[in-house]
Design an enzyme around this catalytic site. Structure first.
Site, mmCIF file in Angstrom:
data_model
loop_
_atom_site.group_PDB
_atom_site.id
_atom_site.type_symbol
_atom_site.label_atom_id
_atom_site.label_comp_id
_atom_site.label_asym_id
_atom_site.label_seq_id
_atom_site.Cartn_x
_atom_site.Cartn_y
_atom_site.Cartn_z
ATOM 1 C CG HIS A 168 -8.379 1.941 0.243
ATOM 2 N ND1 HIS A 168 -8.936 2.505 -0.889
ATOM 3 C CD2 HIS A 168 -7.977 2.972 1.034
ATOM 4 C CE1 HIS A 168 -8.884 3.832 -0.774
ATOM 5 N NE2 HIS A 168 -8.311 4.128 0.380
ATOM 6 C CG HIS A 202 -1.983 9.133 3.497
ATOM 7 N ND1 HIS A 202 -1.944 8.528 2.268
ATOM 8 C CD2 HIS A 202 -3.274 9.074 3.907
ATOM 9 C CE1 HIS A 202 -3.176 8.122 1.943
ATOM 10 N NE2 HIS A 202 -3.981 8.442 2.925
#
Length: 302
Positions: free
Chosen positions: A232, A259
């Site tokens: 993931h 991120h």
């Protein structure tokens, strides 16, 4: 090889992860060289996707313009990147993308329904020419020159159900659907409880995330892949790299990336013109990069 868009309009309705409210997502074909354009249909605000649009990376990748924000775009963008789509209009009527099952497979199915079609203008790709690395403590993301598209990720969680995991993914549409697309986001029960106390993660459930307590996975069905957690992370990284606007040819390597680090990497790449080359694909380029095989249209179907 030519640029691509979708063949017809498609839409779906899902729940936003953090606000827990229904969100309608609509996709429409877009003309050549227009890129990925987001619209908040409830606010009438549109903007083209670029790294400059990123306004937050705390819990997800969030983009926006003026008073319009759209959160948790990375799973959707990961699927769009995997299908080799260059031009697309994306409309949502709330501030989050629908979370679906916490992976990108539902978005792959939506794109299969829409159909992928070639356009008239040649496709462009980014070839990395110099190594760029972004670090935060012992965490890092790095891109190095390569004629292949590789995502190599390692994580190490102090949890018995995760521990240390590593995965190397040589990108293609077919491999993406088989190895990456079904990998779900994950979180820890104590974090979910804290986030809900702050009005976040209100749409989270065992139906759209892997949830762990202090010792085990709470989802009764278990995992979809042996290394679902690190897969993931690769899914997320592909979605974050999609903000570059073109497919990436280079080796992406990360230890405990995020991120935030992915966003900083895209900004550093674009801020260093010597680090990359934008290649407009003629027949020779297409053959040398094997890009027709990588983004093969027939691989968009199960």
């Amino acid at each position: 090889m030519k640029q691509k868009t979708i063949q017809k309009n498609v839409d779906l309705v899902g729940i936003g992860l953090h606000k827990g409210v229904p969100v309608r997502l609509k996709l429409e074909p877009a003309p050549e060289n227009s890129g990925l354009v987001f619209t908040r249909s409830d606010l009438g605000v549109s903007f083209k996707l670029t790294p400059e649009c990123v306004i937050d990376t705390t819990m997800a990748t969030v983009v926006g313009k003026d008073n319009a924000r759209i959160s948790t775009i990375e799973h959707f963008l990961s699927a769009v990147y995997a299908y080799g789509i260059d031009n697309l209009h994306i409309s949502v009527d709330n501030e989050e993308m629908p979370i679906m099952d916490g992976s990108s497979i539902s978005f792959c199915m939506l794109l299969d329904e829409a159909g992928i079609v070639p356009q008239n203008e040649p496709k462009k790709v980014m070839k990395i020419k110099e190594t760029i690395e972004v670090k935060e403590g012992d965490k890092f993301v790095r891109i190095t020159p390569s004629d292949k598209s590789l995502f190599d990720f390692e994580i190490d969680f102090k949890h018995p159900a995760i521990a240390k995991q590593a995965y190397q993914f040589y990108f293609s549409t077919t491999a993406y659907k088989e190895e990456i697309a079904k990998a779900r986001t994950f979180g820890f029960l104590h974090e979910v409880q804290y986030l809900r106390s702050k009005g976040l993660a209100l749409g989270g459930s065992l139906a759209n995330a892997i949830v762990l307590d202090e010792t085990k996975i709470l989802n009764p069905e278990g995992l979809r892949y042996k290394e679902e957690f690190v897969r993931h992370k690769i899914l997320d990284a592909i979605g974050d790299m999609a903000l570059l606007g073109v497919p990436l040819f280079g080796s992406y390597v990360s230890y405990a990336g995020s991120h935030k680090l992915n966003h900083l990497l895209t900004k550093q790449i674009l801020g260093n013109p010597n680090a990359y080359e934008i290649v407009t694909l003629n027949e020779e380029d297409t053959q040398s990069l094997a890009i027709e095989k990588i983004f093969a249209l027939d691989s968009c179907k199960d």
